[in-house]
Scaffold this active site. Structure first.
Site, PDB file in Angstrom:
ATOM      1  N   CYS A  64      -3.133  40.448 -43.841  1.00  0.00           N
ATOM      2  CA  CYS A  64      -3.632  39.886 -42.574  1.00  0.00           C
ATOM      3  C   CYS A  64      -2.979  38.544 -42.249  1.00  0.00           C
ATOM      4  CB  CYS A  64      -5.147  39.761 -42.617  1.00  0.00           C
ATOM      5  SG  CYS A  64      -5.736  38.634 -43.895  1.00  0.00           S
ATOM      6  N   ARG A  76      -2.946  42.680 -33.524  1.00  0.00           N
ATOM      7  CA  ARG A  76      -4.182  41.935 -33.224  1.00  0.00           C
ATOM      8  C   ARG A  76      -4.362  41.864 -31.713  1.00  0.00           C
ATOM      9  NH1 ARG A  76      -6.117  38.091 -36.810  1.00  0.00           N
ATOM     10  NH2 ARG A  76      -7.794  37.890 -35.291  1.00  0.00           N
ATOM     11  N   GLN A 116      -9.474  42.157 -37.299  1.00  0.00           N
ATOM     12  CA  GLN A 116      -8.282  42.363 -38.129  1.00  0.00           C
ATOM     13  C   GLN A 116      -8.209  43.813 -38.603  1.00  0.00           C
ATOM     14  OE1 GLN A 116      -5.759  39.923 -39.163  1.00  0.00           O
ATOM     15  NE2 GLN A 116      -4.807  41.897 -39.579  1.00  0.00           N
ATOM     16  N   HIS A 166     -14.203  40.626 -41.096  1.00  0.00           N
ATOM     17  CA  HIS A 166     -13.113  40.290 -40.169  1.00  0.00           C
ATOM     18  C   HIS A 166     -12.769  41.576 -39.391  1.00  0.00           C
ATOM     19  CE1 HIS A 166      -9.963  38.166 -38.353  1.00  0.00           C
ATOM     20  NE2 HIS A 166      -9.135  37.965 -39.355  1.00  0.00           N
ATOM     21  N   ARG A 192     -15.318  32.450 -34.426  1.00  0.00           N
ATOM     22  CA  ARG A 192     -14.945  32.411 -35.852  1.00  0.00           C
ATOM     23  C   ARG A 192     -15.827  31.372 -36.517  1.00  0.00           C
ATOM     24  NH1 ARG A 192      -8.956  32.173 -38.277  1.00  0.00           N
ATOM     25  NH2 ARG A 192      -9.324  34.372 -37.911  1.00  0.00           N
ATOM     26  N   ASP A 217      -4.885  40.133 -49.634  1.00  0.00           N
ATOM     27  CA  ASP A 217      -5.281  38.981 -48.820  1.00  0.00           C
ATOM     28  C   ASP A 217      -5.229  37.759 -49.726  1.00  0.00           C
ATOM     29  OD1 ASP A 217      -6.353  37.327 -46.842  1.00  0.00           O
ATOM     30  OD2 ASP A 217      -8.432  37.978 -47.170  1.00  0.00           O
TER      31      ASP A 217
HETATM   32  N1  NVA Z   1      -9.922  36.061 -46.274  1.00  0.00           N
HETATM   33  C1  NVA Z   1      -9.160  35.173 -45.422  1.00  0.00           C
HETATM   34  C2  NVA Z   1      -8.687  35.862 -44.201  1.00  0.00           C
HETATM   35  C3  NVA Z   1      -7.780  35.042 -43.320  1.00  0.00           C
HETATM   36  C4  NVA Z   1      -7.401  35.693 -42.029  1.00  0.00           C
HETATM   37  C5  NVA Z   1     -10.012  33.977 -45.051  1.00  0.00           C
HETATM   38  O1  NVA Z   1     -11.199  34.157 -44.761  1.00  0.00           O
HETATM   39  O2  NVA Z   1      -9.502  32.864 -45.047  1.00  0.00           O
END
Ligand code: NVA
Length: 317
Positions: free
Chosen positions: A268, A296, A132, A129, A102, A225
């Protein structure tokens, strides 16, 4: 055979995506039967950004597959600062059968993949992502049946990783994907163009609109989101304040009523009730967010096991 990675949703084909989702569904029904990582083989799991679900679900996924999750704190490793991404990739590739990362820029994970010599999985970047989205597709499939032809309406920040991954992942699945977002927060043009190409190939369609009602009208699934993604904390006031460009895109009962009556609601997580979604929707009867969160685990087991198998088949040493 080239080394395969999962850095963005379209790193797998339509058929491979369906195969991975089918594997995830099978694994969900019999959690400890897939022992692809028995050894235990090590998977390096590295975080440059905050995490809860991703650390939990990847650690559990790797353990269930018979492997060992070697979780690395990005603040300690300082990839690209203390040493180059290429050197970190070479080291981690010698210690593990796959790398899960990540991080911020998509260019960082692409560089990791160039040097790692083992499969690299994107556990969220600024652009995508994809793990997800696999979990979301699995959830939609469970609740609404076969994906091709279904409509998914996403409301919120159209320039963030979730919107861009929905574009690619849903179009790849042959779905109709709609993104409702203000003109100021559009997805990257090249990602939109790629989604349109995938949709045309697989019988779906793509719509980006600044009309929230058009986004969700008759949709089978509605998603949103956070308006403040990780790395955007300094913009919190402008993104969530009274003048938020996203306020019109809040998923509330009124907007949800425009979707198909059998529509499911996805998020998510983490969720900010009263901003991108209201409590009655996320905690209401159409919400499938806890299934989505659990999925997930199953989706990540499937993509991880699949990639490791691909690598072994191509490089039996
Ligand atoms: N768009 C959000 C997703 C979190 C899982 C972020 O990048 O923080």
């Amino acid at each position: 055979m080239p080394l395969r990675h999962f850095l963005r949703d379209d790193d797998v084909t339509h058929e491979e995506q369906a195969e991975i989702l089918a594997r995830a569904a099978r694994i969900k029904g019999a959690p400890f039967t897939d022992r692809t990582l028995v050894g235990p083989e090590v998977v390096a799991v590295l975080f440059d950004k905050q995490t809860l679900r991703t650390q939990l679900s990847f650690s559990a996924a790797i353990a269930h597959l018979g492997g060992y999750p070697m979780v690395v704190d990005g603040k300690l490793a300082q990839v690209g600062v203390r040493e180059s991404i290429a050197d970190v990739a070479r080291v981690m590739g010698r210690e593990s059968v796959a790398i899960v990362w990540r991080t911020y820029g998509q260019d960082r994970i692409e560089e990791m993949a160039r040097y790692a010599q083992v499969p690299v999985i994107n556990a969220l970047t600024d652009d995508f992502h994809p793990c997800q989205i696999l979990a979301d597709l699995l959830t939609i499939q469970e609740h609404k049946g076969a994906l091709p032809g279904l409509t998914l309406g996403y409301c919120g920040d159209g320039a963030n990783n979730m919107a861009q991954s929905y574009l690619l992942g849903a179009a790849l699945a042959g779905m109709h994907i709609r993104i409702g977002t203000p003109a100021s927060h559009q997805p990257k043009p090249e990602i939109l163009a790629r989604a349109e190409e995938l949709a045309a190939e697989h019988g779906g369609s793509v719509l980006v609109t600044d009309d929230p009602v058009e986004t969700v009208s008759g949709a089978d699934a509605v998603a949103t989101d956070t308006w403040v993604s990780m790395g955007q904390e300094k913009e919190k006031d402008s993104r969530q304040g009274a003048e938020s460009p996203f306020a019109r895109f809040q998923v509330n009962a009124g907007l949800m009523a425009q979707a198909d009556p059998g529509a499911v609601f996805l998020h998510c997580l983490p969720a900010y009730r009263g901003f991108e979604v209201t409590e009655d929707v996320i905690d209401g009867p159409q919400s499938v967010v806890w299934d989505e969160s659990e999925n997930r685990l199953h989706a990540q087991k499937a993509i991880l096991a699949w990639l490791v198998e691909q690598h072994r088949a191509g490089d039996p040493t």
